[in-house]
Design an enzyme around this catalytic site. Structure first.
Site: not given
Ligand code: MLT
Length: 418
Positions: A299, A357
């Site tokens: 992430h 995810d």
């Molecule tokens: C989110 O929850 O929006 C995703 O994990 C993507 C992010 O935080 O960049």
């Protein structure tokens, strides 16, 4: 150096933003921070009180409250209130708020025609986005920036986006729309509007309602991700809350953002269908074999376990063990991949841990949601965050229009030769 020879200590943010009583042009000239200042002001786009993330430690809090406590103990409606208004509501406040939302879930009847004009198989995300833009026309007398208009827009969006989302889905299936019911909760209404039929209604399963509630809570905000920073940026031009939120939906519709859990599901299915051993799959990932990727790992901000993933994993076990739709084989492949990767120096040294995810698609599938609804569920969950972030930006008297900085890398000056 303040520019006249005096040295003062200022927090970096204040120094570069100039909200400190000193002459900013003299400060800039004296410190030579001109480039840094422009970059900071334009790309570290905002200060926010809403969501705290510590990517190194894997910590996520809304308004100071840890995500794991909120997911376990609060309804999505309570969390909406928290994210938008800054405090957890009292029992009385939340009851009144939920009642108001449920009573406002009805759309203007003319909106039905809007849905009908889209082709049958339209993906629900662009239809949802168009529906949200249309809400701004049906509420055209309350699209200003004043506190009352913003409050009206907030409540309308919270009440009607789930209905729009459900109808966008119904439209894609060519099925009739249902009306909201006052005796159901907010989350129950959304589930019934999306999956109920006029003849049979919807048979509620407590574990699905609770699981969806928790998933919506986990998605309620995630600071300046792609869709949220889009909402803030569009809102920074003082575009109204409806169209700004629609822009967030558009940003979320991309496969790298809202569609990531679908890619995880596809990867797991490919591993199963091709009979690949999870260990061998990870070896192929390490060897960077073409087309082989470990989806749902890593992430941009987390260099540790995404705290949402740990919570979701628990729900995956619970829901898949009960559901006839859940693919237990895919869940065990996912767990095996995680287990092997977390013991492998390659993934650990690169700080590649499961993100939100990795398990969410498996759960949605087990709950009976088709793949094209995954991003729609994300949008319904993220709605309070988008609204809170738009409101935070526009409530700041010093707010300016956003304008990311560009570094020009094109041609030097050249002349048109006649
Ligand atoms: C989110 O929850 O929006 C995703 O994990 C993507 C992010 O935080 O960049």
């Amino acid at each position: 150096n303040t520019g006249d020879g005096t040295e003062v200590e200022l927090p970096f943010v204040e120094a570069v933003n100039g909200d400190n009583g000193y002459d900013i042009s003299k400060l800039r000239a004296a410190t030579g921070n001109v480039t840094l200042d422009e970059a900071f002001g334009n790309t570290a786009s905002c200060r926010s009180e809403i969501t705290f993330i510590d990517g190194e430690e894997g910590i996520l809090r809304y308004r100071g409250y840890p995500i794991e406590q909120l997911a376990e103990q609060c309804s999505f409606v309570e969390v909406m209130w928290l994210v938008i208004y800054g405090e957890l509501p009292t029992k009385e406040q939340v009851e009144k708020f939920e009642d108001e939302l449920v009573h406002n879930m009805f759309l203007d009847e003319r909106m039905r025609d809007l849905f009908r004009c889209f082709p049958r198989q339209s993906h629900p995300m662009p239809v949802l986005s168009a529906g949200i833009c249309a809400l701004s026309t049906f509420n055209r007398n309350h699209v200003g920036l004043g506190a009352e208009d913003v409050e009206i827009a907030t409540r309308k969006l919270l009440a009607q986006v789930p209905t729009l989302a459900a109808y966008a889905y119904k439209n894609s299936k060519g099925q009739p729309f249902l009306y909201p019911k006052y005796d159901l909760s907010y989350v129950e209404n959304f589930i019934r509007l999306a999956f109920g039929t006029p003849a049979e209604g919807y048979q509620f399963d407590e574990s699905i309602t609770q699981g969806l509630n928790a998933l919506l809570v986990l998605h309620a905000d995630h600071e300046q991700n792609c869709s949220t920073s889009t909402v803030r940026m569009v809102g920074s031009s003082q575009a109204n809350l409806y169209v700004s939120v629609a822009s967030g939906v558009n940003a979320l519709s991309g496969p790298l953002h809202g569609g990531a859990n679908q890619s995880v599901l596809e990867m797991l299915a490919a591993i199963r269908d091709q009979g690949i051993d999870p260990k061998d799959y990870l070896e192929q990932v390490k060897a960077k074999k073409a087309g082989i990727k470990l989806m749902g790992f890593g992430h941009r901000v987390y260099k540790n376990f995404d705290p949402r993933a740990a919570i979701i994993k628990k729900y995956a076990d619970e829901i898949l063990s009960k559901s006839p739709n859940g693919d237990k084989e895919l869940l065990s492949i996912a767990k095996r991949l995680e287990e092997i990767a977390l013991e492998d120096e390659y993934f650990v040294s690169r700080k590649l841990y499961p993100n939100v995810d990795f398990y969410s698609g498996l759960i949605y599938e087990a709950m009976g949601f088709p793949v094209e609804m995954f991003t729609v569920l994300f949008a319904v969950g993220r709605l309070p965050g988008w609204i809170a972030q738009w409101r935070e930006h526009n409530a700041d008297p010093k707010a300016r229009i956003s304008r990311p900085r560009q570094i020009y890398v094109g041609h030097d000056k050249r002349d048109v030769v006649p």
